[in-house]
Design an enzyme around this catalytic site. Structure first.
Site, PDB file in Angstrom:
ATOM      1  N   SER A 150       0.893  -1.110  -0.115  1.00  0.00           N
ATOM      2  CA  SER A 150       0.096   0.013   0.108  1.00  0.00           C
ATOM      3  C   SER A 150       0.848   1.174  -0.016  1.00  0.00           C
ATOM      4  CB  SER A 150      -1.129   0.052   1.269  1.00  0.00           C
ATOM      5  OG  SER A 150      -1.777  -1.052   1.342  1.00  0.00           O
ATOM      6  N   GLU A 233       0.283  -2.516  13.563  1.00  0.00           N
ATOM      7  CA  GLU A 233      -0.616  -2.493  12.469  1.00  0.00           C
ATOM      8  C   GLU A 233      -1.836  -3.209  13.072  1.00  0.00           C
ATOM      9  OE1 GLU A 233       0.163  -5.234   9.110  1.00  0.00           O
ATOM     10  OE2 GLU A 233      -0.896  -3.741   7.851  1.00  0.00           O
ATOM     11  N   GLU A 386      -8.844 -15.655   9.096  1.00  0.00           N
ATOM     12  CA  GLU A 386      -8.666 -16.930   9.500  1.00  0.00           C
ATOM     13  C   GLU A 386      -7.244 -17.024  10.362  1.00  0.00           C
ATOM     14  OE1 GLU A 386      -9.268 -16.164   6.408  1.00  0.00           O
ATOM     15  OE2 GLU A 386     -11.070 -17.069   5.985  1.00  0.00           O
TER      16      GLU A 386
HETATM   17  C1  FAD Z   1      -6.039  -3.703   0.878  1.00  0.00           C
HETATM   18  C2  FAD Z   1      -4.809  -4.540   1.195  1.00  0.00           C
HETATM   19  C3  FAD Z   1      -3.695  -3.682   1.629  1.00  0.00           C
HETATM   20  C4  FAD Z   1      -2.535  -4.527   1.726  1.00  0.00           C
HETATM   21  N1  FAD Z   1      -1.336  -3.857   2.179  1.00  0.00           N
HETATM   22  C5  FAD Z   1      -0.161  -4.490   2.422  1.00  0.00           C
HETATM   23  C6  FAD Z   1       0.985  -3.724   2.442  1.00  0.00           C
HETATM   24  O1  FAD Z   1       0.924  -2.593   2.529  1.00  0.00           O
HETATM   25  N2  FAD Z   1       2.180  -4.412   2.624  1.00  0.00           N
HETATM   26  C7  FAD Z   1       2.109  -5.862   2.560  1.00  0.00           C
HETATM   27  O2  FAD Z   1       3.258  -6.413   2.838  1.00  0.00           O
HETATM   28  N3  FAD Z   1       0.988  -6.560   2.485  1.00  0.00           N
HETATM   29  C8  FAD Z   1      -0.038  -5.878   2.121  1.00  0.00           C
HETATM   30  N4  FAD Z   1      -1.201  -6.562   1.866  1.00  0.00           N
HETATM   31  C9  FAD Z   1      -1.449  -7.865   1.806  1.00  0.00           C
HETATM   32  C10 FAD Z   1      -1.733  -8.821   3.017  1.00  0.00           C
HETATM   33  O3  FAD Z   1      -0.943  -8.715   4.385  1.00  0.00           O
HETATM   34  C11 FAD Z   1      -1.952  -9.960   2.462  1.00  0.00           C
HETATM   35  O4  FAD Z   1      -2.689 -10.101   1.214  1.00  0.00           O
HETATM   36  C12 FAD Z   1      -2.492 -11.195   3.512  1.00  0.00           C
HETATM   37  O5  FAD Z   1      -1.410 -11.287   4.703  1.00  0.00           O
HETATM   38  C13 FAD Z   1      -2.880 -12.650   3.059  1.00  0.00           C
HETATM   39  O6  FAD Z   1      -1.728 -13.061   2.096  1.00  0.00           O
HETATM   40  P1  FAD Z   1      -2.072 -13.659   0.660  1.00  0.00           P
HETATM   41  O7  FAD Z   1      -2.983 -12.702  -0.134  1.00  0.00           O
HETATM   42  O8  FAD Z   1      -0.754 -14.042   0.259  1.00  0.00           O
HETATM   43  O9  FAD Z   1      -3.002 -14.929   0.777  1.00  0.00           O
HETATM   44  P2  FAD Z   1      -2.851 -16.533   1.271  1.00  0.00           P
HETATM   45  O10 FAD Z   1      -1.854 -16.366   2.443  1.00  0.00           O
HETATM   46  O11 FAD Z   1      -2.183 -17.124   0.008  1.00  0.00           O
HETATM   47  O12 FAD Z   1      -4.088 -16.730   1.752  1.00  0.00           O
HETATM   48  C14 FAD Z   1      -5.216 -17.414   0.955  1.00  0.00           C
HETATM   49  C15 FAD Z   1      -6.297 -17.789   1.699  1.00  0.00           C
HETATM   50  O13 FAD Z   1      -5.815 -19.098   2.463  1.00  0.00           O
HETATM   51  C16 FAD Z   1      -6.204 -18.873   3.983  1.00  0.00           C
HETATM   52  N5  FAD Z   1      -5.050 -19.384   4.589  1.00  0.00           N
HETATM   53  C17 FAD Z   1      -3.631 -19.011   4.300  1.00  0.00           C
HETATM   54  N6  FAD Z   1      -3.047 -19.943   5.501  1.00  0.00           N
HETATM   55  C18 FAD Z   1      -3.973 -20.224   6.242  1.00  0.00           C
HETATM   56  C19 FAD Z   1      -3.967 -21.262   7.525  1.00  0.00           C
HETATM   57  N7  FAD Z   1      -2.640 -21.468   8.192  1.00  0.00           N
HETATM   58  N8  FAD Z   1      -5.243 -21.395   7.942  1.00  0.00           N
HETATM   59  C20 FAD Z   1      -6.187 -21.091   7.577  1.00  0.00           C
HETATM   60  N9  FAD Z   1      -6.509 -20.318   6.622  1.00  0.00           N
HETATM   61  C21 FAD Z   1      -5.437 -19.970   5.826  1.00  0.00           C
HETATM   62  C22 FAD Z   1      -6.278 -17.134   4.061  1.00  0.00           C
HETATM   63  O14 FAD Z   1      -7.160 -16.788   5.332  1.00  0.00           O
HETATM   64  C23 FAD Z   1      -6.848 -16.650   2.863  1.00  0.00           C
HETATM   65  O15 FAD Z   1      -8.457 -16.844   2.665  1.00  0.00           O
HETATM   66  C24 FAD Z   1      -2.441  -5.835   1.848  1.00  0.00           C
HETATM   67  C25 FAD Z   1      -3.748  -6.527   1.243  1.00  0.00           C
HETATM   68  C26 FAD Z   1      -4.831  -5.589   1.001  1.00  0.00           C
HETATM   69  C27 FAD Z   1      -6.154  -6.875   0.896  1.00  0.00           C
END
Ligand code: FAD
Length: 426
Positions: A150, A233, A386
């Site tokens: 972001s 955060e 989650e």
């Molecule tokens: C508006 C917005 C702003 C953001 N800003 C930033 C930022 O500034 N900097 C930054 O670094 N990141 C940022 N993010 C990223 C955010 O931190 C990640 O999207 C988030 O941590 C999830 O990671 P992922 O997208 O890789 O999903 P994944 O980790 O691939 O997860 C996919 C799905 O699987 C589920 N899941 C995964 N592991 C498990 C588990 N062990 N148990 C149960 N369920 C599980 C998750 O809950 C999710 O529903 C932002 C995201 C959004 C939407």
């Protein structure tokens, strides 16, 4: 503190802030000059201690001070991700030199930060990140890709996590860098969301450089430092904070050269991503829906969630003071997500067909519709619902930990999902 003492302290603070504003607020100053005055007086983070650049006041003083600035017509203190996360992290883990170089520019609004944690293959499993930092004398050369960053386009510095030792278990080989973004090895590309905005970006690092002097908390100690960043955060989000700052701090935000009095007029009264309960109640009246039993029931449910959320935020602050609180911060984050989604849903229920009209043609310039399309993101940023439930289950309820097949194995020997490597150019 009793409620009587609390309201006395609130009145004392109001007097002090207003007296300071009477003496110092000058709408003719530039934003840069004004924010410098505000930061040096300790109003940007009044809840930080005096030595940290604050005024040693309780956490709640921050919100009160900002509201007092706004009601006086003065430009509010700077905000943003640097204030929310980078400053408290560096204050806890940085050396005196690092604190002196990085914290004052945040408090004075001169430098904007973004968070460079997530990668295409590392979000929930953040410790599985593969961006590499390799030592080169007194510098580190960094190569990899970050995503969902972001405000990276507007930021001067990033809170960067990189792997500094792939030969040890994944949590043990990560370091936290205060990383300067303006350099040739960095390419930032915006990503457009379903809101129509491009809040976040992908960031490509190709041999980018960070000085060893900007490695925060020690080599390979990044996971411990990261817990501090995530704690701030999640507690910030749980307390109803957001990623937004109006106007943006830092040189690229475009505000520093403006006239403070003009910039003060632009500041929206509330963050348009979070709908205040009173605004919803008013909307129901305006639309003639305040007698509808279903709307009333939903509003009552929302009000209950907000009350419980505020009690949880108090508990989180108390536990943090006592040295704990990570699980309560996670519960607070889930609670705030529920409030954001429910309030946006109620707004659209109230609006009915008018909720399909966006932007300038919509009710209140489409702010309720904007909040509705943004609300799903709250389940994801700062760690998904989650993951927060897993943390609360393990640390508060004492349920068994999730199985971790690669426990104890070095990062390089662990089986990993390979990520498609995308070049910065296409
Ligand atoms: C508006 C917005 C702003 C953001 N800003 C930033 C930022 O500034 N900097 C930054 O670094 N990141 C940022 N993010 C990223 C955010 O931190 C990640 O999207 C988030 O941590 C999830 O990671 P992922 O997208 O890789 O999903 P994944 O980790 O691939 O997860 C996919 C799905 O699987 C589920 N899941 C995964 N592991 C498990 C588990 N062990 N148990 C149960 N369920 C599980 C998750 O809950 C999710 O529903 C932002 C995201 C959004 C939407």
């Amino acid at each position: 503190m009793s409620s009587e003492e609390g309201s006395q302290a609130g009145a004392d603070l109001a007097r002090e802030v207003l007296a300071w504003l009477e003496e110092h607020w000058d709408p003719a100053l530039s934003v840069e000059e004004w924010w410098r005055l505000v930061g040096r007086a300790g109003w940007t983070a009044p809840h930080f201690s005096l030595e940290e650049g604050g005024r040693g006041l309780p956490r709640s003083a921050d919100r009160q001070v900002r509201a007092l600035f706004a009601s006086h017509g003065a430009l509010r203190p700077p905000g943003g991700l640097g204030l929310l996360m980078a400053a408290p992290t560096i204050l806890r883990h940085g050396t005196p030199d690092q604190i002196a170089r990085h914290v004052p520019p945040i408090l004075e609004g001169g430098r904007a930060w973004c968070q460079l944690f997530s990668e295409p293959g590392a979000g929930s499993d953040l410790a599985g990140l593969s961006t590499r930092a390799v030592r080169d004398g007194d510098k580190w050369r960094i190569t990899g890709q970050k995503v969902w960053s972001s405000m990276a386009l507007e930021a001067d510095y990033g809170m960067l996590l990189a792997r500094t030792d792939p030969g040890v278990p994944k949590h043990a080989g990560i370091s936290w860098f205060a990383f300067p973004l303006d350099q040739p090895g960095v390419t930032i590309r915006p990503l457009r969301e379903m809101t129509g905005e491009a809040l976040f970006n992908e960031v490509f690092l190709d041999g980018a450089i960070c000085n060893d002097a900007d490695l925060i908390g020690g080599e390979n100690n990044g996971w411990a430092v990261t817990q501090t960043t995530l704690f701030f955060e999640r507690t910030g989000i749980g307390a109803g904070g957001s990623h937004a700052a109006f106007p943006n701090p830092g040189r690229k935000g475009g505000a520093l050269g403006r006239i403070a009095g003009e910039a003060a007029k632009d500041v929206p009264p509330a963050n348009n991503k979070v709908i205040a309960f009173d605004d919803l109640a008013l909307l129901a009246k305006r639309m003639g829906r305040n007698g509808d039993p279903q709307i009333r029931q939903k509003l009552a449910r929302l009000w209950s969630c907000i009350q419980i959320g505020s009690w949880n935020a108090r508990r989180s602050r108390a536990e943090a003071k006592a040295g704990g609180g990570a699980a309560v911060a996670s519960i607070g984050k889930i609670s705030q997500t529920r409030i954001m989604k429910l309030s946006a849903e109620v707004a659209l229920d109230i609006l009915g067909p008018a909720g399909m009209v966006t932007a300038d043609l919509g009710i209140d310039h489409g702010r309720f519709v904007d909040a509705f399309v943004f609300a799903p993101a709250s389940s994801i940023y700062g760690g998904t619902d989650e993951i927060q439930r897993n943390i609360a289950a393990e640390r508060t309820l004492g349920l068994p930990r999730e199985p971790s097949p690669d426990k104890g194995a070095s990062f390089s020997a662990s089986p990993r999902r390979e990520q498609p490597t995308r070049s910065a150019r296409g």
